[in-house]
Design a protein around this motif. Structure first.
Motif, short mmCIF file in Angstrom:
data_model
loop_
_atom_site.label_atom_id
_atom_site.label_comp_id
_atom_site.label_asym_id
_atom_site.label_seq_id
_atom_site.Cartn_x
_atom_site.Cartn_y
_atom_site.Cartn_z
N SER A 135 -3.24 7.27 6.34
CA SER A 135 -4.25 6.37 5.77
C SER A 135 -4.11 4.97 6.35
O SER A 135 -5.09 4.25 6.51
CB SER A 135 -4.16 6.36 4.25
OG SER A 135 -3.04 5.61 3.83
N ILE A 136 -2.86 4.58 6.67
CA ILE A 136 -2.64 3.27 7.29
C ILE A 136 -3.19 3.27 8.72
O ILE A 136 -3.91 2.35 9.13
CB ILE A 136 -1.13 2.93 7.32
CG1 ILE A 136 -0.54 2.94 5.91
CG2 ILE A 136 -0.90 1.60 8.04
CD1 ILE A 136 -0.73 1.70 5.11
N LYS A 173 9.23 1.39 7.59
CA LYS A 173 9.65 1.90 6.28
C LYS A 173 9.09 0.98 5.20
O LYS A 173 9.07 -0.24 5.36
CB LYS A 173 11.19 1.90 6.20
CG LYS A 173 11.79 3.17 6.75
CD LYS A 173 13.14 3.48 6.12
CE LYS A 173 14.21 2.51 6.56
NZ LYS A 173 15.54 2.83 6.00
N PRO A 174 8.66 1.56 4.10
CA PRO A 174 8.02 0.74 3.06
C PRO A 174 8.89 -0.42 2.60
O PRO A 174 8.39 -1.53 2.39
CB PRO A 174 7.75 1.73 1.93
CG PRO A 174 8.45 2.98 2.30
CD PRO A 174 8.66 2.98 3.76
N LEU A 211 -6.86 3.05 8.66
CA LEU A 211 -7.31 1.70 8.32
C LEU A 211 -7.34 0.81 9.57
O LEU A 211 -8.33 0.12 9.84
CB LEU A 211 -6.35 1.11 7.29
CG LEU A 211 -6.82 -0.08 6.47
CD1 LEU A 211 -8.01 0.32 5.63
CD2 LEU A 211 -5.68 -0.56 5.57
N GLY A 236 1.34 4.50 -2.68
CA GLY A 236 1.02 5.88 -2.34
C GLY A 236 0.20 6.07 -1.07
O GLY A 236 -0.37 7.13 -0.86
N ALA A 237 0.13 5.03 -0.23
CA ALA A 237 -0.60 5.20 1.03
C ALA A 237 0.21 6.05 1.98
O ALA A 237 1.39 5.82 2.18
CB ALA A 237 -0.87 3.84 1.66
N THR A 238 -0.45 7.07 2.55
CA THR A 238 0.22 7.91 3.55
C THR A 238 0.17 7.20 4.89
O THR A 238 -0.66 6.32 5.10
CB THR A 238 -0.50 9.26 3.68
OG1 THR A 238 -1.85 9.01 4.03
CG2 THR A 238 -0.43 10.04 2.39
N PRO A 239 1.06 7.58 5.82
CA PRO A 239 1.02 6.96 7.15
C PRO A 239 -0.37 7.11 7.78
O PRO A 239 -0.90 6.19 8.39
CB PRO A 239 2.05 7.76 7.94
CG PRO A 239 2.98 8.30 6.93
CD PRO A 239 2.18 8.52 5.69
N ARG A 285 0.83 -1.21 0.00
CA ARG A 285 0.00 0.00 0.00
C ARG A 285 0.87 1.26 0.00
O ARG A 285 0.58 2.23 -0.70
CB ARG A 285 -0.92 0.01 1.22
CG ARG A 285 -2.05 -1.01 1.14
CD ARG A 285 -2.86 -1.02 2.42
NE ARG A 285 -3.87 -2.06 2.43
CZ ARG A 285 -5.11 -1.90 1.98
NH1 ARG A 285 -5.48 -0.74 1.47
NH2 ARG A 285 -5.97 -2.89 2.01
#
Ligand SMILES: Nc1ncnc2c1ncn2[C@@H]1O[C@H](COP(=O)(O)OP(=O)(O)OP(=O)(O)O)[C@@H](O)[C@H]1O
Ligand SMILES: [Mg+2]
Lengths: 420, 240
Positions: free
Chosen positions: A325-326, A411-412, A329, A320-323, A316
């Protein structure tokens, strides 16, 4: 919002077992909270109901016995209340005392037609009912006019009424009839619910009438209503002073506090309140801790979920998911779980409260002097339901927050490298 | 220049510090189609992750489309990943509880585009990949080639300026690999996207127009490959 919801439904379906276990923990917590509060409320309502008169400030004074020898009076001498004690009470404490009732009592024989029985006759004035009320079934109580006119009227219990006019007859038809007590006839003015105490059937007549008829009788108690003594301390001080004045008037030791026995509604009330507050606090604490364990459960499960989904969060993030948005969720998922299962628990709790109310809530305990409810209106109020909802949502946010923050911080690339 | 790296260094601080990128200098122009080749452990993935802002670098400068990428907040980084960069991974990285079309929609979700519009566009891209019939299937119901085409659709749907592919054919057989490379080639031409493919298969590299060799953390030879004859196995063939 709808999108987030869809996302969450998707993930919850993924883990049906885990979701339902977590849900059970929360539902159970809320159920316990509601059921406890309902049961506690029922207990307290019963307590209040059993002490219905506690809102009125009254004291009832009875005679006692001396606890020390003084001026030639032996220890253990029975003390009596006299006519002049009632007068003194009325005269000397005008600033706090509103109305005084001198209560007399003796036993006598009451008869109607061919029925007769030994009964207890109370000589009272209306102030008595302020402190010790009677539930009227029909008719009326003794009133001020009865006192002033020394009327020969009598207020009897339903037990006596049923004795005078037994079963097939309408016992309430006794009202308006004349019954004989001793050698005098009294007009029955009302029927009250009797206390079922086996000893003696009770009947009330005006105190003035009583004095005329049973001249020289011992006074049973003095009841008075008062105002202005709001704290336990003020009440204690007043009672101390009252006893001292009584002792001086009768020549007992001034500091002997056993000569009178005083039942004080305010102090009873304060004590009842204290007990109720303790019960209430205990219930909330127990309930909240039960709920808390549910929340900790959710939080734990969310942590595990987050760990398992870390690879997915990596994907995600790469897309382009921002922190935030996570975080959203995870927290919304947590809220959905707690709120949904919390509501199930709440509904079960409310239903069980209703069941309690309709079963033991209807039971009346007869302890002789009084009929008592062990339980009354054990239903939870809208306020409690709303409060529980707020607690649930807050709990959901709390349970989700730490796992969510953890998820957002990774980190992604680390998330992506995490094995699925 | 689309991408400009100036003396980029990266060290992994594990049990023992490992200096992986030792001063990378690199320029990649707009619309180029390049491959990065090198031995295992030479730092190809590390480099690509830095280009994709999935990881950060220690020293040096990374300019992306004229902007210095350094010390970005996670939010800014997320915005670049969503708007500028498209990823294709060796292991596809599809979300397995979402259908093909839902996977393709995801980048648009993070762009805040409505459900209907998202779905419409995702179907369009799946159609381009020849996967219309597979839209409602879950990843575990699809072959590797199909999964990678879903991933490509997902990478393309945001119209990124660059596409970064880390061994996109690594998990595919040679025939499917060829198909995927043809697809990337077409995308590069038609959509004018800068395309960077990491691979250690010379056949795959041969499909690209420029081959960058990386060795022990520094850029070695940069081959022009406009004629596509770098592969010893001949044109349009992928040898596994
Ligand atoms: N997160 C990490 N922490 C520590 N060391 C790492 C990490 N990621 C990679 N490395 C090490 O850095 C070196 C470069 O790794 P990288 O993944 O960039 O190589 P690569 O060129 O992509 O290799 P391959 O062809 O096998 O994919 C390797 O020695 C690897 O072990
Ligand atoms: Mg690699």
């Amino acid at each position: 919002m709808f999108d987030i919801f869809n996302e969450i439904i998707g993930t919850l379906k993924q883990n049906k077992l885990r979701t339902s276990l977590t849900g059970f923990a929360v539902a159970w917590g809320v159920f316990m909270l509601i059921a406890l509060l309902g049961a506690g409320g029922g207990l307290m309502n019963a307590l209040v109901n059993n002490n219905r008169n506690i809102d009125v400030n009254t004291m009832q004074v009875y005679g006692g016995s001396t606890s020390k020898a003084y001026n030639g009076i032996n220890e253990g001498t029975w003390t009596e209340l006299k006519e002049f004690d009632a007068e003194r009470t009325e005269e000397n404490y005008k600033d706090v005392i509103d109305a005084v009732s001198a209560d007399y009592w003796r036993s006598d024989t009451a008869s109607f037609r061919d029925m007769s029985s030994n009964v207890g006759i109370n000589g009272i004035s209306p102030v008595h009912y302020v402190a010790r009320d009677r539930d009227i079934i029909a008719g009326r109580k003794i009133n001020e006019l009865d006192i002033r006119l020394h009327r020969k009227v009598i207020f009897i219990g339903d037990d006596a009424a049923a004795m005078f006019l037994p079963a097939p007859l309408d016992s309430l038809a006794i009202i308006g009839q004349y019954i004989k007590v001793g050698h005098l006839a009294y007009k029955v003015i009302g029927v009250f619910q009797s206390n079922m105490d086996a000893d003696l059937m009770q009947m009330d007549i005006p105190s003035t009438t009583f004095s005329d008829v049973y001249y020289g009788s011992e006074m049973y108690s003095i009841i008075f209503s008062y105002h202005g003594l709001n704290t336990e301390k003020a009440n204690e001080a007043f009672m101390k002073q009252y006893k001292k004045d009584y002792n001086n008037a009768h020549g007992y030791a001034p500091d002997d506090d056993r000569t009178l026995w005083i039942s004080n509604s305010v102090i009873d009330n304060l004590q009842v309140n204290k007990v109720m507050n303790i019960i209430k606090t205990m219930l909330w604490i127990i309930g909240l801790f039960t709920l808390l364990s549910g929340v900790v459960g959710v939080s734990n499960i969310m942590l595990i979920t987050v760990r398992e989904r870390i690879h997915e969060f990596g994907i995600r993030k790469a897309l382009g998911a921002t922190p935030w948005s996570i975080i959203k969720l995870v927290i919304v998922e947590s809220i959905v779980i707690t709120a949904f299962f919390g509501y199930i628990g709440m509904i079960c709790g409310i239903i069980s409260c209703q069941i309690m109310d309709s079963t033991i809530g209807q039971q009346v305990l007869d302890i002789g002097v009084q009929r008592m409810y062990i339980f009354k209106d054990s239903t939870v109020s809208v306020g409690v339901a709303i409060g529980a909802t707020v607690v649930l949502i807050v709990a959901g946010v709390l349970a989700g927050f730490f796992p969510a923050r953890k998820a957002a911080k990774v980190k992604p690339i680390e998330a992506l490298n995490e094995l699925k | 220049m689309m991408i400009e790296l100036k003396d980029v260094n990266k060290t992994y601080f594990g049990a023992q510090p490992l200096h992986v990128l030792k001063g990378i200098n690199l320029e990649i122009g707009k619309g180029e189609f390049v491959s990065i080749m090198g031995a295992s452990g030479s730092g190809k993935s590390t480099l690509l992750n830095i280009l994709g802002i999935l990881d950060n670098y220690d020293t040096g400068e990374y300019w992306l489309d004229g902007r210095l990428i350094k010390g970005l907040s996670e939010r800014e980084a997320a915005r670049y990943r969503n708007h500028t960069i498209g990823f294709i991974f060796q292991s596809f990285n599809l979300i397995n509880f979402k259908t093909a079309v839902e996977n393709v929609e995801l980048p648009l979700f993070y762009r805040g585009i409505g459900r209907r519009e998202r779905h419409h566009q995702a179907m369009e891209y799946l159609d381009k990949m020849g996967l219309t019939d597979w839209a409602e299937h879950f990843p575990n119901e699809m072959s590797g080639g199909q999964k990678q085409r879903v991933a490509i659709a997902r990478a393309l749907i945001t119209h990124p300026r660059i596409i970064l592919a880390d061994e996109p054919t690594g998990a595919l057989d040679s025939k499917t690999s060829l198909e995927v490379m043809e697809l990337l080639k077409r995308v590069n031409k038609e959509e004018d996207v800068t395309m960077i493919v990491v691979t250690h298969e010379s056949g795959v590299a041969n499909e690209t127009n420029k081959i960058i060799h990386i060795k022990d953390g520094i850029i070695g030879k940069v081959e022009d490959n406009v004629d596509h004859n770098a592969s010893p196995f001949g044109e349009n063939s992928i040898m596994k």
